[in-house]
Design a protein around this motif. Structure first.
Motif, PDB file in Angstrom:
ATOM      1  N   LEU A 130       0.799  -1.190   0.076  1.00 40.11           N
ATOM      2  CA  LEU A 130      -0.034   0.004   0.098  1.00 40.11           C
ATOM      3  C   LEU A 130       0.780   1.050  -0.017  1.00 40.11           C
ATOM      4  N   MET A 131       1.892   1.386   0.960  1.00 41.07           N
ATOM      5  CA  MET A 131       3.000   2.351   0.838  1.00 41.07           C
ATOM      6  C   MET A 131       3.528   2.611  -0.385  1.00 41.07           C
ATOM      7  N   ALA A 132       3.883   1.441  -1.070  1.00 42.93           N
ATOM      8  CA  ALA A 132       4.435   1.551  -2.374  1.00 42.93           C
ATOM      9  C   ALA A 132       3.756   2.560  -3.547  1.00 42.93           C
ATOM     10  N   VAL A 133       2.187   1.744  -3.346  1.00 40.29           N
ATOM     11  CA  VAL A 133       1.346   2.329  -4.309  1.00 40.29           C
ATOM     12  C   VAL A 133       1.269   3.863  -4.156  1.00 40.29           C
ATOM     13  N   ILE A 134       1.082   4.272  -2.909  1.00 43.01           N
ATOM     14  CA  ILE A 134       0.664   5.646  -2.283  1.00 43.01           C
ATOM     15  C   ILE A 134       2.211   6.417  -2.767  1.00 43.01           C
ATOM     16  N   VAL A 135       3.239   5.920  -2.441  1.00 39.59           N
ATOM     17  CA  VAL A 135       4.353   6.857  -2.930  1.00 39.59           C
ATOM     18  C   VAL A 135       4.412   6.917  -4.487  1.00 39.59           C
ATOM     19  N   VAL A 136       4.152   6.054  -5.205  1.00 36.33           N
ATOM     20  CA  VAL A 136       3.970   6.020  -6.589  1.00 36.33           C
ATOM     21  C   VAL A 136       2.901   7.213  -7.213  1.00 36.33           C
TER      22      VAL A 136
END
Lengths: 293, 485
Positions: B25-31
């Motif tokens: 989820l964090m990776a998606v948010i960062v992207v």
């Protein structure tokens, strides 16, 4: 007249002018152990006042002294109390004064730009009649002779003040040993304030005549006067006002004769002499003991 | 130990899955954040088509030794900007519209150190489209390398040091002033033409690049013609007392011509020392008596400039057949109506730089630095402005047009009159040689005892003798100063 003699005469006049220009700087250092890096700016302000008086009222520069001296004496006294006692309380008054008066010099230059613009201004030789005089077969502007005469008179007055008055005695006591002077009841603030006022008045008095013999007056020329004055008092003896004359003579003759025989070096040789003096006699040519660095 | 590492409990497995989900989820948010931020940047950044104005960045000196001349140059540039904006700006064909000019002028206080920082700031922080140098070689010097390093074209109004212009640096162009090594050529040729009268020449020059280049050219040209100067000396003098000593040395060589190459403050001290020593030479030449006549006239002893020589340049030389901007006379008239005083050379140089910058942008059709440099080359040789023919060495950017002729100030009933004496093709009179001695009266003079350059303008702008443009015959044709086609 030979070039050698000619340079000799011109250098005498130059030395007289720079004696009065640098004298106040040395007086302040001798009494208060502070270096007024805004000294040249006060000189420039004195010059502007003289120019304004000549422009508006046709005042002869000698007459202008009657206005310039009290005005700048008062300015000096007023500036002393908010500035100098605080410096004296700092751990290193010399270094603190460098920084403080460096700022003051910039502020004054900016003020001069606002008040007078950046254009060069000069007093004209025709303020004195006749315009030229002949002395020992050497024709020179009357303005230069008057400049030298006023400088000699100012030196005599300072000598009289220091060595023939009670206030002068207290001033010299402060120069020799501040703590002992205080222990003997010398009012340090009063004596110092008067010395500071005299210093500013002397600088402004030199400014009255500066555009005749040295540089056209402009806000930016103050630095040059400060630099030359500082070199002169180091050559003479830092803290010994009358040694300023010796420093000025050495500086002026170094300049004058180099200009004749090696003009390329004229701006360098006086400062080479300065370095040589610092290395050989750190206390200056007339200094009594080595300065503490 | 091995079993414990391979047989995870259900609780531990669930916790691991939860961490994986959070990481994903964090990776998606960062992207998403990166994408959104990137999109926002690209949507909001100033694009070529959304450019609202052309930024002109320059430096000026509000204080210090170059304040006066720098102020003159900036005033000229400002007038051009104001006039251009009044007409809607400059056409940039690649953008398909006219853009107004926005001036960013930073104060270097005549300090090269400060100038170095500020030139860099103009390029890297303000991202100026046009970079214009401050007055003169000293304050332009820091900009040369900076502009080259950043591949920004440096428009140079008044720096003329030959060393600035090399074939390896395409990022500088000299707009308004002849490269200084070329200045004394006309003067040298005149002296050579007068060899029978003037064979003993004394040359004194300030040890700065601008003045040294001129002295060297003059010396070498004279020597090659068989005239060896009897006095050739550099100096750092700037006070009347210093020049007094130098003049004694010069006088001892019995020169028939004395040429002093210095800046304005040097020339003031030079003439003050001449007066102080009651000296008189048959031929006296200085640079700034022509470039800043009003200042020199106001700040030197009365009569100092009588019969002296200087370079003839606008506004004393007037160009009538121009194909870019106003004629010299029209400009002077306009300037005088706006500011109440006549312009000097540096005012004109600043305005002229603006004119050529404007034409460069319109010719290039874009604000691309390389395109602008190519456009400047196209203008060279076929453009004449109020300052004369614009001709540059297209390899180096050095100015080789805009000649410096020779004039003499001759007293007339209306004051000093600038008479162009050489080359003969453009001369408006002949030289008076030897110069008659100027009698400095001890009786009260008409001129005020103290005159600043500014007050001089206000006192007698109508009687400004340097303005040859004011001296016209009944047909309205200039009768002194040069009309050049």
């Amino acid at each position: 007249m030979s070039l050698f003699v000619d340079a000799f005469v011109t250098s005498i006049l130059y030395a007289a002018f720079f004696s009065i220009a640098a004298l106040g700087l040395n007086l302040v250092f001798g009494v208060m152990r502070i270096v007024n890096l805004a000294h040249g700016e006060f000189l420039v302000m004195g010059s502007y006042l003289a120019i304004a008086l000549a422009d508006s009222y046709g005042f002869n520069p000698v007459v202008s002294l009657a206005v310039v001296v009290p005005v700048f004496l008062a300015i000096g006294l007023l500036l002393y109390f908010p500035l100098v006692p605080r410096l004296q309380k700092s751990g290193d008054p010399e270094m603190s004064s460098f920084i403080l008066f460096f700022g003051v010099s910039y502020a004054m230059e900016g003020l001069a730009v606002q008040l007078f613009g950046v254009s060069y201004q000069s007093l004209q030789y025709n303020l004195f009649k006749p315009i030229h005089v002949e002395i020992l077969g050497y024709v020179m502007p009357t303005a230069w002779v008057v400049t030298a005469a006023v400088s000699v008179a100012a030196l005599a007055l300072v000598y009289f003040y220091l060595y023939r008055t009670g206030l002068g005695l207290q001033t010299r006591a402060l120069m020799i040993n501040r703590d002992e002077a205080m222990a003997n009841g010398v009012n340090i603030n009063a004596v110092s304030a008067i010395a500071f006022g005299f210093s500013i008045a002397l600088a402004a008095s030199a400014g009255v005549f500066s555009s005749f013999i040295s540089y056209p007056t402009s806000p930016s020329i103050g630095d040059t006067f400060t630099l030359i004055s500082f070199a002169i008092i180091i050559i003479g003896a830092l803290g010994n006002p009358l040694a300023t004359v010796v420093g000025a003579v050495v500086f002026a003759y170094a300049y004058g004769y180099t200009e004749i025989y090696a003009a390329n070096w004229s701006s360098i040789v006086p400062f080479i002499i300065l370095i040589a003096v610092i290395l050989a006699r750190p206390q200056g040519l007339l200094g009594r003991k080595a300065r503490e660095f | 130990m091995g079993s414990s590492s391979t047989a995870a409990s259900p609780g531990a497995s669930g916790a691991k899955k939860g961490r994986s989900a959070r990481n994903a989820l964090m990776a998606v948010i960062v992207v998403i954040v990166i994408v959104v931020a990137g999109a926002a940047y690209f949507l909001t950044r100033p694009s070529g088509s959304s450019q609202q104005y052309i930024t002109v960045g320059t430096l000026y000196a509000s204080s210090g030794s170059f304040a006066l001349s720098s102020g003159y140059q900036l005033a000229g540039l400002k007038l051009w900007i104001n006039q251009t904006n009044a007409q809607g700006g400059l056409m940039v064909s690649s953008l398909g519209k006219k853009l107004p000019l926005k001036l960013i002028a930073l104060d270097d206080q005549s300090s090269t150190t400060t100038a170095t920082t500020l030139y860099t700031n103009l390029i890297t922080q303000d991202h100026v489209d046009i970079l214009v140098a401050d007055f003169g070689s000293t304050l332009t010097a820091p900009a040369v390398a900076i502009a080259q390093e950043h591949h920004v074209l440096l428009f140079d109004p008044t720096a003329s040091t030959p060393g600035f212009f090399t074939a390896t640096n395409p990022y500088i162009v000299d707009l308004s002033i002849l490269v200084s090594s070329e200045w004394p050529l006309v003067l040298a040729h005149y002296l050579i033409s007068q060899k029978s009268n003037i064979s003993r020449v004394a040359i004194l020059y300030l040890n700065q690049a601008f003045t040294t280049a001129q002295a060297q050219t003059l010396d070498s040209t004279l020597v090659s013609a068989g005239i060896s100067p009897v006095y050739y000396q550099s100096t750092s003098a700037s006070s009347a007392a210093e020049y007094s000593t130098l003049l004694q040395s010069i006088n001892a060589t019995h020169p028939q011509a004395v040429l002093n190459f210095g800046y304005d403050t040097n020339d003031i001290a030079f003439y003050s020392a001449l007066s102080a020593n009651s000296m008189h030479f048959n031929f006296t030449f200085t640079i700034y008596s022509g470039l800043e006549y009003s200042l020199l006239h106001a700040q030197t002893p009365s009569g100092s400039l009588n019969y002296t020589y200087t370079y003839a340049s606008p506004p004393d030389v007037q160009y009538t057949n121009v194909n870019l901007g106003p004629t010299t006379a029209a400009f002077v008239s306009n300037w005088t109506s706006i500011y109440g005083s006549s312009p000097n050379f540096n005012n004109i140089a600043g305005f002229n730089a603006g004119l050529l910058i404007g034409k460069t942008i319109e010719t290039a059709g874009s604000l691309n630095q390389t395109a602008m440099r190519q456009a400047v080359n196209k203008l060279s040789g076929n453009t004449t402005t109020l300052e004369g023919p614009f001709v540059i060495n297209t390899s180096t950017g050095a100015q080789i047009g805009m000649p410096m002729d020779l004039l003499q100030y001759q007293p007339s009933s209306s004051g000093l009159k600038p008479v162009v004496i050489y080359p003969t093709a453009v001369a408006t009179g002949t030289a008076i040689y030897p110069a008659p001695a100027v009698v400095v009266s001890s009786t009260p003079l008409n001129s005020p005892a103290v005159v600043s350059a500014e007050s001089y303008y206000s006192i007698s702008s109508s009687a400004l003798p340097a303005s040859a443009l004011c001296l016209r015959n009944d047909d309205g044709i200039a009768v002194s100063g040069v009309n050049r086609n």
